[in-house]
Design a protein around this motif. Structure first.
Motif, PDB file in Angstrom:
ATOM      1  N   TRP A   1     -30.136 -21.781   1.695  1.00 33.27           N
ATOM      2  CA  TRP A   1     -29.643 -20.564   2.366  1.00 33.27           C
ATOM      3  C   TRP A   1     -30.780 -19.899   3.144  1.00 33.27           C
ATOM      4  O   TRP A   1     -30.595 -19.459   4.285  1.00 33.27           O
TER       5      TRP A   1
ATOM      6  N   LEU B   1     -12.606 -13.711   3.099  1.00 32.87           N
ATOM      7  CA  LEU B   1     -13.442 -14.758   2.504  1.00 32.87           C
ATOM      8  C   LEU B   1     -14.576 -14.160   1.670  1.00 32.87           C
ATOM      9  O   LEU B   1     -14.930 -14.692   0.613  1.00 32.87           O
TER      10      LEU B   1
ATOM     11  N   PRO C   1     -18.418 -16.572  -2.599  1.00 29.81           N
ATOM     12  CA  PRO C   1     -17.253 -17.480  -2.596  1.00 29.81           C
ATOM     13  C   PRO C   1     -17.640 -18.952  -2.569  1.00 29.81           C
ATOM     14  O   PRO C   1     -16.944 -19.774  -3.168  1.00 29.81           O
ATOM     15  N   ILE C   2     -18.737 -19.281  -1.877  1.00 26.34           N
ATOM     16  CA  ILE C   2     -19.130 -20.699  -1.831  1.00 26.34           C
ATOM     17  C   ILE C   2     -19.452 -21.193  -3.242  1.00 26.34           C
ATOM     18  O   ILE C   2     -18.902 -22.200  -3.718  1.00 26.34           O
ATOM     19  N   LEU C   3     -20.326 -20.467  -3.933  1.00 23.09           N
ATOM     20  CA  LEU C   3     -20.708 -20.893  -5.277  1.00 23.09           C
ATOM     21  C   LEU C   3     -19.554 -20.731  -6.264  1.00 23.09           C
ATOM     22  O   LEU C   3     -19.389 -21.529  -7.193  1.00 23.09           O
TER      23      LEU C   3
ATOM     24  N   LEU D   1     -21.626 -14.201   1.533  1.00 24.72           N
ATOM     25  CA  LEU D   1     -20.906 -15.465   1.689  1.00 24.72           C
ATOM     26  C   LEU D   1     -21.217 -16.485   0.587  1.00 24.72           C
ATOM     27  O   LEU D   1     -20.400 -17.360   0.286  1.00 24.72           O
ATOM     28  N   LEU D   2     -22.387 -16.349  -0.008  1.00 21.56           N
ATOM     29  CA  LEU D   2     -22.724 -17.305  -1.075  1.00 21.56           C
ATOM     30  C   LEU D   2     -21.822 -17.151  -2.299  1.00 21.56           C
ATOM     31  O   LEU D   2     -21.612 -18.117  -3.043  1.00 21.56           O
TER      32      LEU D   2
ATOM     33  N   TRP E   1     -10.016 -24.148  -4.680  1.00 20.61           N
ATOM     34  CA  TRP E   1      -8.937 -23.154  -4.745  1.00 20.61           C
ATOM     35  C   TRP E   1      -7.972 -23.422  -5.905  1.00 20.61           C
ATOM     36  O   TRP E   1      -7.615 -22.509  -6.654  1.00 20.61           O
TER      37      TRP E   1
ATOM     38  N   TYR F   1     -24.400 -15.229  -9.659  1.00 20.67           N
ATOM     39  CA  TYR F   1     -24.840 -16.385  -8.877  1.00 20.67           C
ATOM     40  C   TYR F   1     -26.204 -16.235  -8.197  1.00 20.67           C
ATOM     41  O   TYR F   1     -26.747 -17.231  -7.725  1.00 20.67           O
TER      42      TYR F   1
ATOM     43  N   LEU G   1     -16.339 -21.103  -5.654  1.00 16.25           N
ATOM     44  CA  LEU G   1     -15.398 -22.219  -5.511  1.00 16.25           C
ATOM     45  C   LEU G   1     -15.992 -23.517  -6.046  1.00 16.25           C
ATOM     46  O   LEU G   1     -15.271 -24.369  -6.567  1.00 16.25           O
ATOM     47  N   ILE G   2     -17.316 -23.661  -5.934  1.00 17.57           N
ATOM     48  CA  ILE G   2     -17.955 -24.843  -6.540  1.00 17.57           C
ATOM     49  C   ILE G   2     -17.784 -24.791  -8.055  1.00 17.57           C
ATOM     50  O   ILE G   2     -17.437 -25.786  -8.704  1.00 17.57           O
TER      51      ILE G   2
ATOM     52  N   ALA H   1     -29.716 -22.614  -4.441  1.00 16.77           N
ATOM     53  CA  ALA H   1     -29.129 -21.967  -3.264  1.00 16.77           C
ATOM     54  C   ALA H   1     -30.153 -21.236  -2.395  1.00 16.77           C
ATOM     55  O   ALA H   1     -30.044 -21.275  -1.153  1.00 16.77           O
TER      56      ALA H   1
END
Lengths: 567, 71
Positions: free
Chosen positions: B50, A304, A208-210, A205-206, A218, A345, A212-213, B46
């Motif tokens: 996290w 996602l 897509p989070i990172l 999950l990290l 989007w 990432y 998009l940052i 992170a």
């Protein structure tokens, strides 16, 4: 172990730190420990092959969706998203949700009330041993091939990210899977699948989070994709499906709606025993109906962590990935987009978590396939055709042994997967062979009591043969693509969808025609097996919040909203 | 989950997994705070938030689904 890992290719994406290795080692220790712990509970056939039929709806539902969410899914669909754009999300939405709801609401009662142990087991009751044997043998072949795909996916991750020896990765993981599945049977497989579900979400999950940052959301991502790949539309799910040439997949909306949604997905989610076995482990019929519906909500969210990283790869990766078949030194293939994003990432600790998630996904995929293979081999091939009467303990022992044998055989199939541009092309081709026609046979058998034994067998055989024939012809001569897939521009996945559609149509037509000229079975023999002769408990006394139908409709509404958002 | 067998619930194992991983990742993130690795967006640290999230969730799962010794 360290010495074996030290065999590395000259350039690797990352090097693991001590904490990463500790995270990976802990996972192996935990699953082996759980396997040994569960061995004491897997004594009877029902325990070993169906986890005692005592799982709650949530556990069965997570295992149901997790059995399909292996490394193969992560790597393959992220690669497909890089190659085809957001069109790949259809395999999670229209290509999954309606079928999962349909399984829960319509089909599960028949599977559950008939007390069958497997899908071929249902065919045995409905159509007799010939149809069951055909289905069991084709399913056994498919699971072995799919296990090979999982191994290949694993080897890719280990090679690209860490430079580990491919053989080391395959053998250590296979051995671990073999030990814990042979010990605890479906109990172990399901426990590991639930663990893997959490691991995958926290490990992936990290990205897509990172991502998009980094891209500024989007809109920023879309702008970067258009800048990197001008003239191609990667971010609209439906608006480019009007013509084959308007999208990277070479797909038409009829292929998505009818080939994928109505046939391929329905076939996979309702008749592929790998996933259905998880639901059969539910403790009662309401749990069995709820399990796939609970799974559908999580399935809807998976893009996602799978599709979005592929799209982000188009936006942020400095290099252009290529098909595996045309890979040159220094280049990366589509299937490697997720490891590349992980390396981009994630530093120490998170990298170990991401790698463990992929390893867990691989192992869960293997475990799912071999546990389903062991059940079908033991109950649908060995018992009816090789040894009809033996103590229950004998069949449990056979299940343990063929778990290990299935793993060894599937190692050999891993190399078959390497010749395909995208792993998912290979997988979809396999589903087209075996699953699409099976859906026609099972559905007609459940809904139409007139269908005869001979009709079921002939329909399934004709559908399977037609599918293999279409696949072969399209691979040998590209002109056949224009005929079967309706356009010469249809790419691999598009070809698979039409192949599945025509195979199912062939199955249904042949089944109907043979039914009309053969004698039906007496009604007394079909009670609990077909719609017209089965009493399904009504749920009038329960509140709507506890009704599977309510949640099924809710899932479909959310699905519709997603389609509009990403139209 | 198990009425016949009294098996430890899978959620407890999930809690153990999250707890251990959360601790390792959080510790790793704190250790590299002043010299982050050479990755994109390293300045967001992170692993710290996290890892902390996983640690808390793991703790909750472990406590809520702690095996009943009487069973």
């Amino acid at each position: 172990m360290t010495a074996m890992m030290a065999w590395t290719v000259p350039t690797t994406l990352v090097h693991l730190s001590a904490v990463d290795l500790g995270i990976i080692a802990f996972y192996f220790a935990l699953v082996l420990g759980i396997g040994f712990y569960l061995k004491r509970f897997a004594n009877t056939g029902e325990d070993f092959f169906l986890a005692g039929r005592e799982m709650t709806a949530w556990v069965a539902g997570l295992a149901f969706v997790s059995a399909n969410l292996g490394s193969l899914e992560l790597l393959g669909w992220a690669g497909s998203a890089y190659q085809y754009g957001i069109l790949a999300a259809h395999w999670y939405w229209i290509g999954a949700i309606p079928a999962m709801v349909f399984l829960g609401i319509v089909m599960m009662p028949f599977y559950y009330i008939s007390k069958t142990h497997s899908v071929p087991g249902y065919l045995q009751l409905r159509y007799g041993s010939a149809t069951s044997a055909l289905s069991a043998v084709t399913f056994a072949i498919m699971t072995i091939l799919m296990s090979g795909v999982n191994m290949y996916a694993m080897a890719v991750v280990m090679k690209v990210v860490l430079g580990w020896n491919i053989n080391f990765s395959i053998w250590v993981s296979s051995l671990t899977v073999g030990i814990y599945v042979a010990s605890g049977g479906l109990f172990s497989a399901i426990f590991n699948e639930v663990l893997q579900f959490f691991l995958i979400w926290f490990g992936a999950l990290l990205i897509p989070i990172l991502g998009l940052i980094e891209t500024g959301g989007w809109k920023g991502m879309v702008a970067r994709i258009q800048q990197n790949f001008p003239g191609q539309d990667y971010t609209h799910a439906w608006s480019t499906l009007g013509r084959f040439q308007d999208n990277p997949m070479g797909m038409h909306w009829t292929g998505i709606v009818f080939g994928l949604g109505a046939v391929q997905a329905m076939g996979y989610w309702t008749t592929d025993f790998l996933v259905v076995q998880r639901v059969l482990s539910a403790k009662d019929i309401r749990s069995a109906k709820m399990a796939p519906i609970i799974g559908s909500f999580f399935k809807m969210a998976v893009p996602l962590i799978v599709i979005l990283p592929g799209l982000l790869g188009l936006a942020v990766l400095p290099m252009h990935l290529v098909p595996a078949s045309s890979l040159q030194p220094g280049q990366y293939s589509y299937n490697e987009v997720l490891p590349l994003m992980l390396a981009r990432y994630c530093g120490p600790g998170l990298l170990g978590l991401g790698i463990t998630a992929l390893v867990a996904g691989f192992m869960a995929g293997m475990a799912g396939n071999v546990s389903a293979f062991a059940t079908v081999w033991t109950y649908d091939i060995y018992r009816p055709f090789l040894r009809k009467t033996a103590p229950d303990q004998h069949y449990v022992s056979m299940g343990r042994w063929c778990t290990l044998i299935g793993l060894i055989v599937s190692i050999g199939t891993a190399y078959l997967a390497m010749g395909f541009a995208s792993i998912m092309d290979y997988v979809q081709a396999l589903f087209g062979f075996f699953i699409a026609p099976l859906f026609g046979t099972v559905l007609l058998g459940m809904l139409w009591k007139r269908v005869s034994r001979a009709a079921g067998f002939c329909g399934l055989l004709a559908g399977t043969l037609s599918s293999v024939t279409m696949f072969t012809l399209m691979k040998l001569d590209h002109r056949w693509v224009a005929i079967f897939a309706l356009s010469p521009k249809a790419q691999g996945l598009a070809q698979d969808m039409y192949q599945a559609l025509w195979a199912c149509v062939t199955c249904v037509v042949v089944t109907v025609l043979v039914t009309l000229v053969t004698k039906p079975r007496p009604d007394e023999e079909l009670k609990g097996l077909v719609y017209a002769l089965t009493e399904v408990a009504q749920e009038g006394h329960t509140s709507f919040l506890h009704r599977p139908l309510f949640w099924g409709i809710t899932a479909l509404v959310i699905l519709a909203v997603l389609q509009i958002i990403f139209w | 989950m198990s009425e016949k067998h009294h098996i430890i619930q899978v959620w407890f194992f999930v809690g153990v997994l999250l707890l251990v991983y959360g601790f390792l990742i959080l510790a790793s993130g704190l250790a590299e705070w002043s010299h982050p690795p050479d990755i994109v967006l390293a300045e967001l640290h992170a692993p710290v938030w996290w890892g902390a999230l996983m640690l808390v969730l793991g703790l909750i799962y472990c406590i809520k689904f702690l095996p009943d010794r009487k069973a």
